[in-house]
Every structure is written in structure tokens, then in C-alpha cells.
Design a protein around this motif. Structure first.
Motif, short mmCIF file in Angstrom:
data_model
loop_
_atom_site.label_atom_id
_atom_site.label_comp_id
_atom_site.label_asym_id
_atom_site.label_seq_id
_atom_site.Cartn_x
_atom_site.Cartn_y
_atom_site.Cartn_z
N SER A 57 7.01 6.39 -1.30
CA SER A 57 6.00 6.05 -0.30
C SER A 57 6.51 4.97 0.65
O SER A 57 6.24 5.01 1.86
CB SER A 57 4.74 5.59 -1.01
OG SER A 57 3.80 5.17 -0.08
N GLU A 122 0.84 8.99 1.48
CA GLU A 122 -0.03 7.83 1.36
C GLU A 122 0.76 6.52 1.37
O GLU A 122 1.98 6.52 1.24
CB GLU A 122 -0.86 7.93 0.06
CG GLU A 122 -1.68 9.19 -0.05
CD GLU A 122 -2.84 9.22 0.94
OE1 GLU A 122 -3.31 8.15 1.36
OE2 GLU A 122 -3.26 10.34 1.31
N LYS A 123 0.00 5.40 1.47
CA LYS A 123 0.62 4.09 1.48
C LYS A 123 1.17 3.73 0.09
O LYS A 123 0.73 4.29 -0.90
CB LYS A 123 -0.42 3.05 1.91
CG LYS A 123 -0.82 3.15 3.37
CD LYS A 123 -1.20 1.75 3.87
CE LYS A 123 -1.49 1.75 5.35
NZ LYS A 123 -2.87 2.23 5.66
N SER A 127 -0.11 4.85 -3.82
CA SER A 127 0.83 5.76 -4.48
C SER A 127 1.22 5.24 -5.85
O SER A 127 1.28 6.00 -6.83
CB SER A 127 2.10 5.91 -3.65
OG SER A 127 1.79 6.44 -2.41
#
Lengths: 205, 283
Positions: A57, A122-123, A127
Motif C-alpha cells: 500500500s 487503499e491507504k 491495509s
């Protein structure tokens, strides 16, 4: 997706990787004969899913799309080897029991699945949480299965004899079938069955 | 930046792999001494455990130093023996680091397999010359000397190995088995005390001849029989074959030990490796 509790709680029961997504079955059959390796395996997979999801991520915007699977694989492999090396150095007994299955964490579909489905878009923090939660959901099932397999198959829990000697003298026998992988598959089936009967509404979607 | 360009992809791959490789190399080098220490201590522990010494090693908090000190206390000598029973190396100090300790029984097993594979007698003898057998001499607390022998063989899924402590009268003081990947709960049960304690006081050598130890199904009745593990016939038979194979190799040396103590007129010690595979192959 914002950071909320659901990221953490959903994968543990409602979208459990083993009983709902039916991923990571092979290792669930292989390392659940005894509780101790099952727990170490659960922890190892949790760490690998969490950390690799987190790292992917972090670098998700730099990864060339065409080789993203290879990049994921390299990152996952790195964490698996690190875990394996640390197990060998600090809990040698357990690493011996897990033998090849530590290395095979890399083939566990949950890890790559979560990275593809979550880590890649996702961030980092969500994550990490998502990966850890999926690993815990996996570990939970492992522990439940290992509990029954060790209790009924070997009459012990954590290697300590639970079934008293007098039972054996009275004709009780350990059930050898529980030691074999097929019984683990049947147990997983039972768990899925139990869960589905409580979660009917989800299937109607 | 366009992350789909070829040059970007190539550079990205190279950098990623270099970074990952560096991390792994550093960790591996950093942890190596600890890992090797673990392997060494485990071997020392197995050698002691097979003679029923240092049995609480699994529960003490500082296992490594406990095992080291017990090992140094009881294991006073290590030897390298060849197939003719001649001692080719003697080590009295730092046995945990000596050559005899470092002999890989797996390598000796490879030579044995090669010997099985060739029909040519001369080639067999040439191969037999390379075999090195480790012997650890243990000064047991009860004042007797025990000779700890090694063994290595093929189980059902992977290698199995053993340490056997033999008393001067040719009886087993204790044996220990371990395996790499036998089925847990079935073949894996060879490590249990229940299985290995059956070997206590079994006879390996009597009157200068190797006495076979047989593993039988359905309860041991005769003196030198071992009750096989239920559901693990192949692993049980593999244990039997392993002991037979290695005792045949150790035979000349064992004759020397018992010959020097019990009966001066030892029988001629010719290493007879042709007949050491009479146990039926079960796979």
C-alpha cells in the motif's frame, strides 16, 4: 474507505478467509494436527498479510501495473523468509514442527488476495489493519480445528495429556482419523455449515 | 510519471529486487550464528537424551547453556570409526565442535545407498572406505561407559535418524528417534518416550554377532521385538531397517568393545556389508 472498526471485525467472522472466502485451505489442513504449530502458523500468516499489505500500500502508486503481481510476490516472499529466519533463530522447536509450511505461507491465497483486493487501492494503515484482521480470522479457524484435532486425535491440548489414563483402560481410543488431513477438511466443512446457518441473510444478496 | 514505460518497469524491478535481497542477506547473516547454535544444541541434546541424560532440557529456561554444560560433563570422548572398526580420529576436548560431531550421517547414508546400487564388489569396498562413523563415549552417572552410535535412514516421507546408547555388554541403554516429515500422530510418534523406551535393554550384540531387533505388529512377544506403531507400518519398518543397516556398519567396532571387555576370544572382525540388507523392503 475510512478507518473504521468494520475493516478489522469483518474478516474475522463475517468474511472469514477460510469459512467464507474459502482461501488458504491447504495449510489449514496441514498444520492443525497440534495446537502449538497452528498458533504459530496463525501468528506468522497474520504478520505476513499485515506487513505485506502495508508495504504494498505504501508503494502502490509507484508499482507498474503490468508487473504488480511479481512485485507483490517479491514483497510477500521477503516477509515469509524473514519470518522463517526468525523462527529458526528464536523458536527452533516450532520451526521444526512447521517445517516446509512456513515457506509455503507464500502460496497462501489469502495474502495475495488481500493485497490485490485491498492493499493495492487503499491507504497504508487500513491495509495493515485489513491484513492483520484477515490473518487473525485465518488463525482463529486454525486454532478451532487444531483444538478438536489434537483433543480427539491425540487426547491432549498443547501436548499435555487431557484424556485420563483410566479412559484408555476402559477401552477409549484416540481417533486416528482426526490426525489425517481429510478429517480437517470435514471439520472445516462443519464450521462453514454452522456459520452459514447463522448468516443466511448474506447469501440472499 | 508514467509507470507503464518499459524503462521505468525495468529499473523498478532491479531496484526492488536489490533492496529486498540486501535486507534478506543482512538478516540472514545476522541470525546465522544463533541458528547454527540451535542446530548444534539440538544435536547435543539428542545425544544426551538418547542415554536418558539431560531429560529436563525441554523445560529449563536457558536450554543452550544447560545442554552445553551437561554435554561437556558426560560426553568425554568422541571417535571417528571406519567400517573395519578402526578408530581414525579421537577427540577429547570441545566435543561439540570436533570433527566427529560434525559428521553428517546423511552423507554416510548416501554412500550406503550407492553401495546398495552397485553390484561390483571392488567398487563397493572402495565406497565403504569413505564411510565415517561417529561414536560418542558417555561417562554415565552410574559409573559405566556408554557408546552412543548414530543412524540415519529413509522413513515414509523423508529422512529419519537415531542415536543409540549401547552399553559395554552389548545391550541398549537408550535410544532416540527423530524425523523430518513423518505423519504427525502416526509415523511421527517414533519420537515419543513410549516408543523409544521399548528399546531399553534390547540386545544389539551378543557373542560377537549382531542381534537383529525386529519391529512387529500386534504386540511384542519375543525378547528382541518392538511393538510397531499402529497406522505407521512403513515408518516402523524403516526404523528396523535403519538400525540393522547401521549396526552392520558398527559391527566391527562393537566387537572390539565387547571383545576387550566380556570375551577375549572375539570372532574375526571382517566388515561384511553384503548381508546387511536382509530386512525386507516394505515400500
Amino acid at each position: 474507505m475510512a478507518m473504521d472498526k468494520k475493516i478489522f471485525t469483518t474478516p474475522i467472522i463475517k468474511a472469514n478467509p477460510i469459512t467464507v472466502l474459502v482461501l488458504g485451505i491447504c495449510s489449514a489442513l496441514a498444520v492443525t494436527v497440534k495446537l502449538e504449530p497452528a498458533i504459530v502458523m496463525g501468528i506468522s500468516v497474520t504478520l505476513v498479510t499485515g506487513l505485506s499489505s502495508f508495504l504494498i500500500s505504501l508503494i502502490r502508486k509507484t508499482i507498474p501495473n503490468r508487473i504488480r503481481i511479481i512485485v507483490q510476490l517479491v514483497v510477500v516472499a521477503m516477509f515469509v523468509i524473514l519470518i522463517s529466519e526468525f523462527l529458526k533463530a528464536y523458536v527452533y522447536d516450532v520451526s521444526k514442527q512447521l517445517s516446509v509450511y512456513v515457506g509455503l505461507i507464500i502460496t497462501n491465497c489469502i495474502i495475495m488476495g488481500r493485497i490485490e483486493a485491498f492493499g493495492l487501492t487503499e491507504k497504508p494503515l487500513p491495509s495493515l489493519v485489513d491484513g492483520l484482521a484477515n490473518g487473525l480470522g485465518y488463525g482463529l479457524i486454525l486454532v478451532i480445528i487444531a483444538f478438536f484435532r489434537e483433543l480427539i486425535g491425540s487426547g491432549s491440548i498443547f501436548g499435555a495429556q487431557i484424556i485420563p489414563q483410566s479412559w484408555y483402560e476402559a477401552g477409549y481410543m484416540n481417533n486416528g482419523l482426526f490426525i489425517m488431513p481429510p478429517m480437517a477438511l470435514i471439520l472445516i466443512g462443519c464450521l462453514i455449515w454452522i456459520q452459514r446457518s447463522f448468516q443466511k441473510d448474506d447469501d440472499k444478496k | 510519471m508514467d509507470t507503464n514505460k518499459n524503462t521505468y518497469t525495468v529499473i523498478y524491478t532491479i531496484v526492488l529486487v536489490a533492496v529486498v535481497a540486501t535486507i534478506l542477506a543482512v538478516v540472514s547473516i545476522g541470525l546465522k550464528p544463533r541458528q547454527q547454535e540451535n542446530i548444534k544444541v539440538e544435536k547435543q541434546m539428542n545425544i544426551l537424551n538418547c542415554d536418558n541424560l539431560a531429560t529436563d532440557a525441554k523445560t529449563v529456561s536457558d536450554r543452550n547453556s544447560y545442554v552445553q554444560s551437561e554435554f561437556d560433563k558426560y560426553i568425554t570422548e568422541a571417535l571417528i570409526v571406519n567400517c573395519k572398526g578402526e578408530v581414525t580420529g579421537t577427540f577429547n576436548e570441545k566435543i561439540g565442535d570436533c570433527e566427529a560431531f560434525k559428521i553428517a550421517t546423511a552423507d554416510q547414508f548416501d554412500i550406503m545407498r550407492k553401495m546398495d546400487g552397485t553390484a561390483d564388489q571392488a567398487a563397493k569396498e572402495a565406497l565403504a572406505k569413505d564411510i565415517q562413523l561417529p561414536v560418542f563415549i558417555c561417562n554415565n552417572p552410574d559409573g559405566t561407559k556408554h557408546y552412543i552410535l548414530s543412524g540415519y535412514g529413509a522413513g515414509l516421507w523423508g529422512p529419519i535418524w537415531t542415536y543409540i546408547a549401547v552399553k559395554e555388554d552389548g545391550k541398549i541403554a537408550g535410544a532416540l528417534f527423530d524425523h523430518e516429515s513423518e505423519t504427525p500422530g502416526l509415523g511421527g510418534e517414533i519420537v515419543t518416550d513410549k516408543f523409544r523406551s521399548q528399546f531399553n535393554d534390547k540386545v544389539v550384540m551378543e557373542n560377537g554377532e549382531i542381534v537383529p531387533i525386529t519391529v512387529v505388529k500386534g504386540g511384542a512377544k519375543n525378547p528382541n521385538e518392538i511393538d510397531a506403531l499402529s497406522g505407521a507400518t512403513i515408518t516402523s519398518k524403516a526404523v528396523e531397517k535403519m538400525i540393522a543397516d547401521w549396526m552392520a556398519l558398527y559391527k566391527p567396532y562393537l566387537q572390539k568393545i565387547s571383545g576387550s571387555k566380556a570375551q577375549p576370544a572375539a570372532e574375526p572382525a571382517d566388515a561384511d556389508n553384503k548381508e546387511d540388507n536382509q530386512t525386507p523392503k516394505t515400500e
